[in-house]
Scaffold this active site. Structure first.
Site, PDB file in Angstrom:
ATOM      1  N   ASN A   9     -18.428 -43.864 -89.615  1.00 49.20           N
ATOM      2  CA  ASN A   9     -19.073 -43.812 -90.780  1.00 49.20           C
ATOM      3  C   ASN A   9     -20.559 -43.199 -90.965  1.00 49.20           C
ATOM      4  OD1 ASN A   9     -20.197 -42.421 -93.072  1.00 49.20           O
ATOM      5  ND2 ASN A   9     -19.669 -45.436 -94.052  1.00 49.20           N
ATOM      6  N   TRP A  10     -20.529 -41.760 -90.367  1.00 52.76           N
ATOM      7  CA  TRP A  10     -22.126 -41.407 -90.422  1.00 52.76           C
ATOM      8  C   TRP A  10     -22.915 -41.180 -91.180  1.00 52.76           C
ATOM      9  CZ3 TRP A  10     -21.151 -36.163 -86.833  1.00 52.76           C
ATOM     10  CH2 TRP A  10     -20.466 -36.485 -85.276  1.00 52.76           C
ATOM     11  N   LYS A  11     -22.153 -41.585 -92.671  1.00 55.57           N
ATOM     12  CA  LYS A  11     -23.091 -41.861 -94.218  1.00 55.57           C
ATOM     13  C   LYS A  11     -23.962 -40.611 -94.363  1.00 55.57           C
ATOM     14  CE  LYS A  11     -22.902 -47.049 -92.740  1.00 55.57           C
ATOM     15  NZ  LYS A  11     -23.484 -47.897 -93.870  1.00 55.57           N
ATOM     16  N   HIS A  99     -15.760 -46.743-100.114  1.00 57.40           N
ATOM     17  CA  HIS A  99     -17.305 -47.335 -99.776  1.00 57.40           C
ATOM     18  C   HIS A  99     -18.108 -48.821-100.397  1.00 57.40           C
ATOM     19  CE1 HIS A  99     -20.258 -48.449 -96.612  1.00 57.40           C
ATOM     20  NE2 HIS A  99     -19.638 -48.257 -95.882  1.00 57.40           N
ATOM     21  N   GLU A 101     -20.940 -48.537-100.353  1.00 60.23           N
ATOM     22  CA  GLU A 101     -22.464 -47.159-101.065  1.00 60.23           C
ATOM     23  C   GLU A 101     -21.725 -46.646-101.904  1.00 60.23           C
ATOM     24  OE1 GLU A 101     -23.098 -46.052 -96.825  1.00 60.23           O
ATOM     25  OE2 GLU A 101     -23.857 -48.305 -96.524  1.00 60.23           O
ATOM     26  N   GLU A 172     -14.802 -54.419 -95.783  1.00 52.10           N
ATOM     27  CA  GLU A 172     -16.725 -54.910 -94.988  1.00 52.10           C
ATOM     28  C   GLU A 172     -17.378 -55.519 -96.052  1.00 52.10           C
ATOM     29  OE1 GLU A 172     -17.414 -51.252 -93.182  1.00 52.10           O
ATOM     30  OE2 GLU A 172     -17.497 -50.290 -95.045  1.00 52.10           O
ATOM     31  N   GLY A 178     -24.988 -52.625 -92.269  1.00 50.90           N
ATOM     32  CA  GLY A 178     -26.550 -52.462 -91.801  1.00 50.90           C
ATOM     33  C   GLY A 178     -27.437 -53.147 -91.943  1.00 50.90           C
ATOM     34  N   SER A 218     -21.969 -53.832 -89.140  1.00 44.35           N
ATOM     35  CA  SER A 218     -22.552 -54.476 -88.462  1.00 44.35           C
ATOM     36  C   SER A 218     -21.501 -54.417 -86.519  1.00 44.35           C
ATOM     37  CB  SER A 218     -23.939 -55.759 -88.076  1.00 44.35           C
ATOM     38  OG  SER A 218     -24.256 -55.498 -89.169  1.00 44.35           O
ATOM     39  N   GLY A 239     -20.732 -47.944 -89.034  1.00 42.97           N
ATOM     40  CA  GLY A 239     -21.504 -47.344 -89.388  1.00 42.97           C
ATOM     41  C   GLY A 239     -22.866 -47.033 -88.468  1.00 42.97           C
ATOM     42  N   GLY A 240     -23.841 -47.761 -88.103  1.00 44.46           N
ATOM     43  CA  GLY A 240     -24.452 -47.522 -87.682  1.00 44.46           C
ATOM     44  C   GLY A 240     -24.578 -46.765 -85.612  1.00 44.46           C
TER      45      GLY A 240
HETATM   46  C1  PEP Z   1     -20.711 -49.056 -93.021  1.00 44.53           C
HETATM   47  O1  PEP Z   1     -21.453 -48.193 -93.539  1.00 44.53           O
HETATM   48  O2  PEP Z   1     -19.392 -48.950 -93.235  1.00 44.53           O
HETATM   49  C2  PEP Z   1     -20.679 -50.046 -91.882  1.00 44.53           C
HETATM   50  C3  PEP Z   1     -19.804 -50.801 -91.350  1.00 44.53           C
HETATM   51  O3  PEP Z   1     -22.309 -49.799 -91.598  1.00 44.53           O
HETATM   52  P1  PEP Z   1     -22.568 -50.633 -90.175  1.00 44.53           P
HETATM   53  O4  PEP Z   1     -21.954 -51.060 -88.992  1.00 44.53           O
HETATM   54  O5  PEP Z   1     -24.058 -50.179 -89.550  1.00 44.53           O
HETATM   55  O6  PEP Z   1     -23.194 -51.805 -90.813  1.00 44.53           O
END
Ligand code: PEP
Length: 256
Positions: A9-11, A99, A101, A172, A178, A218, A239-240
């Site tokens: 997920n590049w956001k 998600h 967010e 999640e 993040g 993470s 994510g990241g």
């Molecule tokens: C996400 O945004 O779904 C996520 C898990 O982010 P991160 O891996 O950066 O915690």
């Protein structure tokens, strides 16, 4: 039989050119994915067209395209929204729904997500349905009830056939997204097993066995092997670490 899946997920990151260059770097690796493994990239809407073409030119790759969000509406006067039909026309096969967010920053409710899940499924796409508790709920040890309500209110209207063939769930925990703070592999396994038991109660063991439940929060190349090694953890929503080919490829390796 459920699949092992790593989804990125590049956001709101990467321009179309930057995204295309990242996907080229991933494809260069000539991933040798097994029959039950899948990789999904979810760029921002602006990157979907060019990445769709890249993946089309690399037919045979098991890298698939997903969106980060979707409208619950089919078409019409909904400024800024993007419909399922628009996405499927660009070969988008997966859509992240709910998600944290979107839930927290854009007020998406369980009721709205129920409609979004239906819009995704009506277009023969597969929802990657996100659930997970905030820190205060985990600290009160009420995470199971919290996640159960999210599933009940957005998914429990579905039938067993659809669940069995066309649903991915991503657990999640919000406190791990993040933040660099990962749920331990045991905490993840405990929740994934709980989610699978809910699926079994509602739809039976065949359906429950067929749903991939991904962990997100993470995930990095160094913690992915332990997480993915757990019985009920079928991969990750990343994510990241999905923003660099090296770390994303490192996580993909952990599916083996
Ligand atoms: C996400 O945004 O779904 C996520 C898990 O982010 P991160 O891996 O950066 O915690």
């Amino acid at each position: 039989m459920r699949k092992k899946i790593v989804a990125g997920n590049w956001k709101m990151n990467l321009t179309p050119d930057q995204g295309a260059s990242l996907v080229k770097d991933i494809l260069k690796e000539k991933l040798e994915l097994k029959y039950n493994q899948l990789v999904v990239v979810c760029p921002p809407f602006t990157g979907i067209d060019s990445i769709s073409k890249l993946l089309e030119d690399n037919e045979g790759t098991k890298v698939q395209l997903g969106s980060q969000n979707i409208s619950e509406k089919n078409s019409g006067a909904y400024t800024g929204e993007v419909s399922a039909e628009m996405l499927t026309s660009l070969n988008v096969r997966y859509a992240i729904v709910g998600h944290s967010e979107r839930r927290q920053l854009f007020n998406e409710s369980n009721e709205l997500l129920h409609k979004k899940v239906d819009a995704v499924l009506a277009s023969k796409m597969i929802p990657i349905f996100c659930c997970g508790e905030p820190l205060e709920v985990r600290e009160a040890n009420e995470q199971n009830d919290y996640v159960k309500k999210q599933l009940e209110e957005s998914l429990f209207h579905l039938n067993a056939d659809i669940v069995s063939s066309s649903l991915i769930i991503a657990y999640e925990p919000i406190w791990a997204i993040g933040t660099g703070k990962t749920a331990s592999a045991d905490q993840a396994e405990e929740m994934h097993a709980f989610i699978r038991s809910l699926l079994e109660e509602k739809w039976g063991s065949d359906a429950a066995e067929n749903v991939s439940i991904l962990y997100g929060g993470s995930v990095k190349p160094d913690n992915a092997p332990e997480l993915f090694g757990k019985e009920n953890v079928d991969g990750g929503l990343i994510g990241g670490a999905a923003l660099s080919a090296d770390s994303f490829l490192g996580i993909i390796q952990a599916m083996n």
